[in-house]
Enzyme design. Structure first.
Site, PDB file in Angstrom:
ATOM      1  N   GLY A 171      40.255  42.474  25.699  1.00  0.00           N
ATOM      2  CA  GLY A 171      38.654  42.056  25.699  1.00  0.00           C
ATOM      3  C   GLY A 171      38.631  40.656  26.126  1.00  0.00           C
ATOM      4  O   GLY A 171      37.617  39.776  25.546  1.00  0.00           O
ATOM      5  N   ALA A 172      39.376  39.975  26.967  1.00  0.00           N
ATOM      6  CA  ALA A 172      39.410  38.597  27.222  1.00  0.00           C
ATOM      7  C   ALA A 172      39.223  38.171  28.692  1.00  0.00           C
ATOM      8  O   ALA A 172      39.268  37.109  29.082  1.00  0.00           O
ATOM      9  CB  ALA A 172      40.910  38.151  26.972  1.00  0.00           C
ATOM     10  N   GLY A 173      38.644  39.140  29.331  1.00  0.00           N
ATOM     11  CA  GLY A 173      38.365  38.978  30.938  1.00  0.00           C
ATOM     12  C   GLY A 173      39.591  39.001  31.908  1.00  0.00           C
ATOM     13  O   GLY A 173      39.515  38.762  33.133  1.00  0.00           O
ATOM     14  N   SER A 181      42.220  46.518  30.105  1.00  0.00           N
ATOM     15  CA  SER A 181      42.016  47.959  29.883  1.00  0.00           C
ATOM     16  C   SER A 181      42.194  48.592  31.241  1.00  0.00           C
ATOM     17  O   SER A 181      43.050  49.727  31.401  1.00  0.00           O
ATOM     18  CB  SER A 181      40.584  48.356  29.377  1.00  0.00           C
ATOM     19  OG  SER A 181      39.559  48.310  30.417  1.00  0.00           O
ATOM     20  N   ASP A 193      38.374  45.467  38.904  1.00  0.00           N
ATOM     21  CA  ASP A 193      39.590  45.353  37.748  1.00  0.00           C
ATOM     22  C   ASP A 193      40.709  46.383  38.207  1.00  0.00           C
ATOM     23  O   ASP A 193      41.916  46.020  38.337  1.00  0.00           O
ATOM     24  CB  ASP A 193      39.113  45.901  36.258  1.00  0.00           C
ATOM     25  CG  ASP A 193      38.343  44.589  35.646  1.00  0.00           C
ATOM     26  OD1 ASP A 193      38.046  43.634  36.479  1.00  0.00           O
ATOM     27  OD2 ASP A 193      38.260  44.764  34.545  1.00  0.00           O
TER      28      ASP A 193
END
Ligand code: PMV
Length: 298
Positions: A90-92, A96, A139
């Site tokens: 969850g840090a950019g 995931s 991503d």
């Protein structure tokens, strides 16, 4: 060993969800995974000490995502997959997506399935959709393929070439955020005030186009300015936190050519562009705990 890289979006996050181009780099930090046949399907994730079973209907997104990935393989033995995650979640930094790519890569290897990295990125969307609802695909594309590239939803990744490496310093604000929620917040703003938000996206597109030229010609001074402009537009979309603002300011004052939040925002990471390697190391000290240097060659 399966591998999925982390990524840093240089410019264009959020706008990329709505069909605009973005530029991103793959970094060395990522996720490694190993699969073996076992008595039952299981996914182990360290360093979190998690062991979970696939469940396409489950409450836990990781169970649903693992179920979605396993459903892509017909006629297979039960599999135990162990993944080692080196990225903050969850840090950019595309944590995931990197897990999804590494898990698929590990399963492909144990089942001796040959698949190009581009096809691997495509397959990993099954994992990513569970977490992000409406992922642009940047991503998983960067996680599987890496390098420095321009991405537009639906188009093949366009690698950028330059003879000058990018010296990036990545700083972590210490707070995590949900990409799904940040993407939904931009979608709400777009619905409520389409003129303002579309103008923001169009401005970002111009910055991305110019950044492509700056990267290709090795003009990192221009690139730094474009990063700063993109950061300002993202702040205007309420994606930036005061900690991220402060870290970007600190990096600029300490000699960065530009600094910007990266990824979904609302917490997570920022990065600074350093003029050279030793400056990057110095900036890393200034950005505090969790900061690291990534040298990326286009
Ligand atoms: O914060 P991350 O690593 O999940 O990056 C998200 C990038 C967005 O543009 C905000 C979303 C997307 O799907 O492209």
């Amino acid at each position: 060993m399966g591998f999925g890289r982390g990524k840093v979006i240089l410019l264009g996050e959020h706008a990329v969800v709505h069909g605009y181009p973005a530029i991103a780099v793959g970094i060395e930090k990522g996720v490694t995974a190993e699969a073996k046949s076992a008595e039952r399907d299981l996914l182990r994730l360290s360093p979190w000490n998690l062991a979970l079973r696939p469940d396409p209907q489950g409450d836990e997104p990781l169970e649903r995502a693992f179920g979605a990935v396993l459903a892509l393989y017909s006629d297979r033995p039960a599999l135990e997959v162990s993944a080692e995650v080196e990225l903050p979640a969850g840090a950019g930094l595309g944590c995931s997506a990197a897990i999804g790519v590494a898990v698929l890569d590990a399963i492909d290897r144990v089942l001796r399935i040959e698949r190009s990295r581009t096809d691997l990125a495509e397959a990993a969307l099954a994992w990513e959709r569970v977490f992000h609802g409406n992922p642009s695909g940047i991503d998983n594309a960067m996680s599987a393929v890496g390098g420095v590239a321009l991405y537009r939803k639906g188009d093949p990744l366009q690698p950028l070439r330059s003879n000058k490496p990018l010296h990036l310093v990545i700083g972590y604000s210490g707070a995590s955020s949900s990409t799904k929620e940040m993407v939904a917040s931009v979608a709400r703003q777009l619905e409520g005030d389409p003129e303002r938000v579309n103008k923001a996206f169009e401005g970002i597109e111009v910055l991305v186009r110019n950044a492509k030229l700056a990267i290709e010609s090795g003009d990192h001074i221009a690139l730094g300015q474009l990063l700063d402009f993109n950061h300002t537009i993202l702040s205007s979309l309420m994606l930036c936190t005061s900690k991220l603002e402060e870290m970007c300011q600190t990096a600029r004052r300490a000699g960065a050519l530009g600094a910007k939040m990266t990824g979904a925002g609302g917490g997570g990471c920022m990065f600074a562009l350093a003029p050279k390697r030793d400056e990057a190391l110095r900036l890393c000290g200034v950005l505090g705990e969790g900061a690291f240097v990534a040298e990326v060659s286009a």
